[in-house]
Design a protein around this motif. Structure first.
Motif, short mmCIF file in Angstrom:
data_model
loop_
_atom_site.label_atom_id
_atom_site.label_comp_id
_atom_site.label_asym_id
_atom_site.label_seq_id
_atom_site.Cartn_x
_atom_site.Cartn_y
_atom_site.Cartn_z
N GLN A 18 -10.22 -3.05 -6.03
CA GLN A 18 -8.97 -2.40 -5.68
C GLN A 18 -8.23 -3.26 -4.66
OE1 GLN A 18 -10.05 1.75 -5.32
NE2 GLN A 18 -8.75 1.95 -7.23
N LEU A 19 -8.92 -3.27 -3.49
CA LEU A 19 -8.33 -4.34 -2.37
C LEU A 19 -8.02 -5.50 -2.86
CD1 LEU A 19 -10.47 -2.99 0.74
CD2 LEU A 19 -7.93 -2.55 0.24
N LEU A 50 0.69 -1.18 0.10
CA LEU A 50 0.00 0.16 -0.02
C LEU A 50 0.85 1.16 0.12
CD1 LEU A 50 -3.24 -0.32 2.19
CD2 LEU A 50 -3.00 -0.08 0.02
N LEU A 77 -10.05 3.12 -0.95
CA LEU A 77 -9.99 2.02 -1.98
C LEU A 77 -11.30 1.05 -2.12
CD1 LEU A 77 -6.42 0.87 -1.15
CD2 LEU A 77 -7.17 2.26 -3.20
N SER A 78 -11.58 0.69 -3.27
CA SER A 78 -12.94 0.01 -3.55
C SER A 78 -12.65 -1.41 -3.04
CB SER A 78 -13.42 0.11 -4.89
OG SER A 78 -12.48 -0.40 -5.64
N ASN A 120 -7.00 0.78 4.93
CA ASN A 120 -8.03 1.49 4.06
C ASN A 120 -8.78 2.46 4.82
OD1 ASN A 120 -8.97 2.34 1.54
ND2 ASN A 120 -10.59 0.86 1.84
N HIS A 158 0.20 4.97 -1.78
CA HIS A 158 -0.47 5.69 -0.94
C HIS A 158 0.48 6.29 0.16
CE1 HIS A 158 -3.37 3.25 -3.00
NE2 HIS A 158 -4.23 4.22 -2.88
#
Length: 269
Positions: free
Chosen positions: A121-122, A72, A117-118, A110, A76
């Protein structure tokens, strides 16, 4: 912020083909169970990771929780964190404990960092950690195919049944287990078998790893037989082992029967 990564069991497992890349195509059903670790993160001045509970071999930086964090951080902004993992799910047991920790870490970050993040996406990030890791993002029963990374939702509830999960002090090499299995197509898909009454699963549902694993580790096979003798409606090794589970119609108290093993008993949700 804290979360509680849970284990999974494999309801059946069939090795259906050998792939050109050396991996195997499988068919199985992942089902979440309420045996849980605890994972906590808090803001900190420096990065740290600690673990208590069941001892896990290997360096802390190689823990899948830290791999999830690093993935991540590649895309991010993640602040320094104090991370603590309380381990209660046995490792090397076919229960997906490490994958669960990693997936729940992604979800925890998240939420904590408000990354937005959806689910999709995860799951895309989770697959970089392990084939079964994306399962724990939605954490619902699925039919898994491919290398265990292609999921099809399954309408299945074992609510009201009791699970007895046994992990002997035996290690099974996943690579060795695969090397001893001859892939073959199944006559009835697990997708159909899990829709049958639970009382019929013993007749139709199989784990292709059991034959070779039981031959090399007879104790694991003996545990399965004891679970049936104790009243299990269905019993099986989970994944490539070494844990074995039994599904019972009533609450169990079998710890004295398996005094030399890790034992977890509880109702399914």
């Amino acid at each position: 912020m804290i979360c509680f990564p849970n284990a999974k069991i494999n309801l059946g497992l069939n090795i259906v083909g050998k792939r050109p890349d050396g991996y195997h195509d499988i068919e199985t059903v992942f089902y979440p169970v309420p045996l849980k670790d605890a994972l906590e993160i808090v803001a900190a001045d420096n990065q740290s990771f600690t673990q208590t509970g069941i001892c896990v071999e290997g360096l802390p930086e190689n823990n899948l929780v830290m791999k999830a964090l690093r993935l991540l951080k590649e895309s991010h902004p993640i602040p320094f964190l104090d991370i603590h993992l309380l381990k209660a799910i046995p490792f090397g047991a076919g229960l997906g404990g490490g994958s669960a920790d990693a997936a729940f870490m992604l979800k925890l970050l998240n939420d904590f960092c408000e990354l937005g993040l959806s689910t999709e996406q995860l799951e895309e990030i989770a697959i970089k950690i392990g084939a079964d890791c994306p399962f724990f993002i939605q954490n619902k029963p699925v039919f898994a195919s491919g290398i265990g990374n292609v999921f099809t939702p399954v309408e299945l509830s074992l609510k009201g049944y009791y699970l007895c999960l046994i992990k002997p002090d035996v290690s099974v090499s996943t690579a060795e287990a695969y090397s001893l299995v001859k892939p073959q197509k199944t006559s009835i898909s697990l997708q159909k078998i899990v829709q049958k009454p639970l009382s019929e699963w013993k007749q139709y549902m199989t784990n292709d790893f059991e034959k070779s694993v039981f031959a090399r580790h007879p104790l694991i096979g003996e545990i399965k037989e004891k679970l049936y003798q104790s009243g299990a409606i269905y019993a099986s090794m989970s994944g490539s082992g070494s844990s074995v589970f039994g599904l019972f119609p009533e609450q169990t108290d079998l710890k004295d029967h398996f005094s030399d093993c890790f034992v977890w008993e509880g109702s399914l949700l």
